[in-house]
Write a protein that holds these residues in place. Structure first.
Motif, PDB file in Angstrom:
ATOM      1  N   VAL A  51      25.720  14.773  10.833  1.00 25.75           N
ATOM      2  CA  VAL A  51      26.808  14.224  11.644  1.00 25.75           C
ATOM      3  C   VAL A  51      27.843  13.609  10.715  1.00 25.75           C
ATOM      4  O   VAL A  51      27.515  12.764   9.861  1.00 25.75           O
ATOM      5  N   THR A  52      29.088  14.050  10.841  1.00 17.56           N
ATOM      6  CA  THR A  52      30.183  13.522  10.032  1.00 17.56           C
ATOM      7  C   THR A  52      31.267  12.990  10.962  1.00 17.56           C
ATOM      8  O   THR A  52      31.173  13.118  12.184  1.00 17.56           O
ATOM      9  N   ARG A  53      32.314  12.431  10.362  1.00 19.43           N
ATOM     10  CA  ARG A  53      33.323  11.760  11.178  1.00 19.43           C
ATOM     11  C   ARG A  53      34.272  12.730  11.867  1.00 19.43           C
ATOM     12  O   ARG A  53      34.726  12.474  12.992  1.00 19.43           O
ATOM     13  N   ASP A  54      34.621  13.858  11.222  1.00 21.29           N
ATOM     14  CA  ASP A  54      35.623  14.747  11.795  1.00 21.29           C
ATOM     15  C   ASP A  54      35.239  16.205  11.566  1.00 21.29           C
ATOM     16  O   ASP A  54      34.286  16.523  10.843  1.00 21.29           O
ATOM     17  N   ALA A  55      35.994  17.097  12.197  1.00 21.08           N
ATOM     18  CA  ALA A  55      35.668  18.517  12.159  1.00 21.08           C
ATOM     19  C   ALA A  55      35.719  19.115  10.758  1.00 21.08           C
ATOM     20  O   ALA A  55      34.802  19.852  10.368  1.00 21.08           O
ATOM     21  N   PRO A  56      36.779  18.861   9.950  1.00 17.14           N
ATOM     22  CA  PRO A  56      36.796  19.453   8.602  1.00 17.14           C
ATOM     23  C   PRO A  56      35.601  19.048   7.752  1.00 17.14           C
ATOM     24  O   PRO A  56      35.015  19.874   7.037  1.00 17.14           O
ATOM     25  N   SER A  57      35.209  17.766   7.813  1.00 17.71           N
ATOM     26  CA  SER A  57      34.064  17.336   7.016  1.00 17.71           C
ATOM     27  C   SER A  57      32.761  17.937   7.534  1.00 17.71           C
ATOM     28  O   SER A  57      31.839  18.212   6.757  1.00 17.71           O
ATOM     29  N   ALA A  58      32.683  18.174   8.840  1.00 13.40           N
ATOM     30  CA  ALA A  58      31.488  18.817   9.395  1.00 13.40           C
ATOM     31  C   ALA A  58      31.358  20.244   8.886  1.00 13.40           C
ATOM     32  O   ALA A  58      30.266  20.679   8.493  1.00 13.40           O
ATOM     33  N   VAL A  59      32.454  20.975   8.870  1.00 16.11           N
ATOM     34  CA  VAL A  59      32.439  22.360   8.368  1.00 16.11           C
ATOM     35  C   VAL A  59      32.029  22.385   6.897  1.00 16.11           C
ATOM     36  O   VAL A  59      31.156  23.166   6.486  1.00 16.11           O
ATOM     37  N   ALA A  60      32.645  21.518   6.096  1.00 12.66           N
ATOM     38  CA  ALA A  60      32.341  21.486   4.664  1.00 12.66           C
ATOM     39  C   ALA A  60      30.894  21.085   4.404  1.00 12.66           C
ATOM     40  O   ALA A  60      30.225  21.647   3.528  1.00 12.66           O
ATOM     41  N   THR A  61      30.410  20.116   5.177  1.00 14.53           N
ATOM     42  CA  THR A  61      29.034  19.643   4.992  1.00 14.53           C
ATOM     43  C   THR A  61      28.036  20.729   5.357  1.00 14.53           C
ATOM     44  O   THR A  61      27.039  20.941   4.649  1.00 14.53           O
ATOM     45  N   ARG A  62      28.286  21.430   6.433  1.00 13.42           N
ATOM     46  CA  ARG A  62      27.373  22.499   6.820  1.00 13.42           C
ATOM     47  C   ARG A  62      27.328  23.585   5.746  1.00 13.42           C
ATOM     48  O   ARG A  62      26.255  24.087   5.391  1.00 13.42           O
TER      49      ARG A  62
END
Length: 298
Positions: free
Chosen positions: A33-44
């Protein structure tokens, strides 16, 4: 074989991502779980490259927003059938006083209210496995926390005109530690809740915080650990074959420890727990045991 699933908040980097990597290696599927959509994509993308047959999901939510926490639970319900481990890692030490849309000082909103809220919504939704473990990330700075035993301010609004970054952050973490202690008495049999202090970590957390914390971190940086090493405490709590004891306890350096004296007050823990539930519009869970004492020696 039932797949074990771990949810880690604040997983975009630092301790959260290090914990996710270790749990992946330990055989868990991961919801980062991240704060925003771009960081979620990068983290995945980052975690999936190391998944080795495990499944990696990434969701995003700004956890200082109460509605966003509720939406996250709905996403978790649609994404995974159960949660075996919840690591409430997301946190920040903000440099100045700001209230959220819900009227909560934002340091308290992120470090105390959000993990409490997320945990209880998952409990109410029945998403936790019968032997689930809830791990709330604590801090050395709980020693700086200040709560009035008769009128503990769990929302942090009393700091409006006397804001002190380190003390406010420590107070939010102290409230969370006390609430975790109280929660352990209220969980269904088989579930466990812990506070995990990873110690000082070399991450962007302190520098991004700004204010006095940035200066303090520059002085103490020589003692800081790499995130992967700091992750050993939450990971050991998540992966131990037998649930570590005590339930509701405070752990650091991979082992149970005695937390600051303030947290030894069982009545204060109960009051903090009940006030937090009320502030979030939740029903306080009844005690499941008659212990009514801290989960460690006085």
């Amino acid at each position: 074989m039932i797949t074990r699933t771990a949810v880690i908040t604040g997983a975009a980097g630092g301790l959260g991502q290090a914990t996710a990597r270790r749990l992946l290696a330990g055989g868990f599927d991961i919801v980062a779980v991240t704060r925003d959509a771009p960081s979620a994509v990068a983290t995945r993308q980052t975690l999936a490259a190391e998944a080795r047959g495990r499944t990696v999901h990434a969701l995003h939510a700004d956890l200082v927003d109460r509605d966003a926490v509720q939406a996250l639970v709905a996403q978790l319900r649609a994404t995974v059938g159960h949660v075996d481990v919840l690591v409430n890692n997301a946190g920040a030490a903000f440099a100045g006083y700001v209230e959220t849309a819900d009227g909560i000082e934002r340091t308290h909103a992120l470090n105390h209210m959000a993990p409490f809220h997320l945990t209880h919504l998952l409990l109410d939704d029945g998403l936790f496995a019968a032997d689930a473990r809830i791990i709330n990330i604590s801090s050395d700075l709980v020693t700086r926390g200040r709560l009035d035993p008769s009128e503990p301010d769990v929302a942090g609004i009393s700091w409006r005109n006397r804001f002190s970054q380190l003390t406010v952050y420590g107070t939010a973490k102290l409230a969370n530690l006390l609430a975790t202690t109280a929660l352990a008495d209220r969980l269904p049999a088989g579930m466990n809740a812990y506070s995990a202090n990873p110690g000082v970590i070399r991450t962007a957390f302190n520098t991004k915080a700004g204010g006095l914390l940035k200066f303090v971190s520059s002085v103490s940086g020589i003692m800081a650990q790499a995130p992967d090493k700091a992750a050993r405490t939450p990971v050991s709590l998540a992966t131990a074959g037998t649930p570590p004891t005590p339930n509701g306890g405070y752990f650091t350096k991979g082992a149970a420890a005695i937390p600051p004296t303030t947290t030894h007050d069982a009545d204060l823990a109960t009051t903090v727990y009940e006030r937090t539930a009320r502030a979030l519009g939740l029903n306080a869970r009844p005690t499941a045991a008659s212990r009514h004492s801290p989960p460690y020696d006085q």
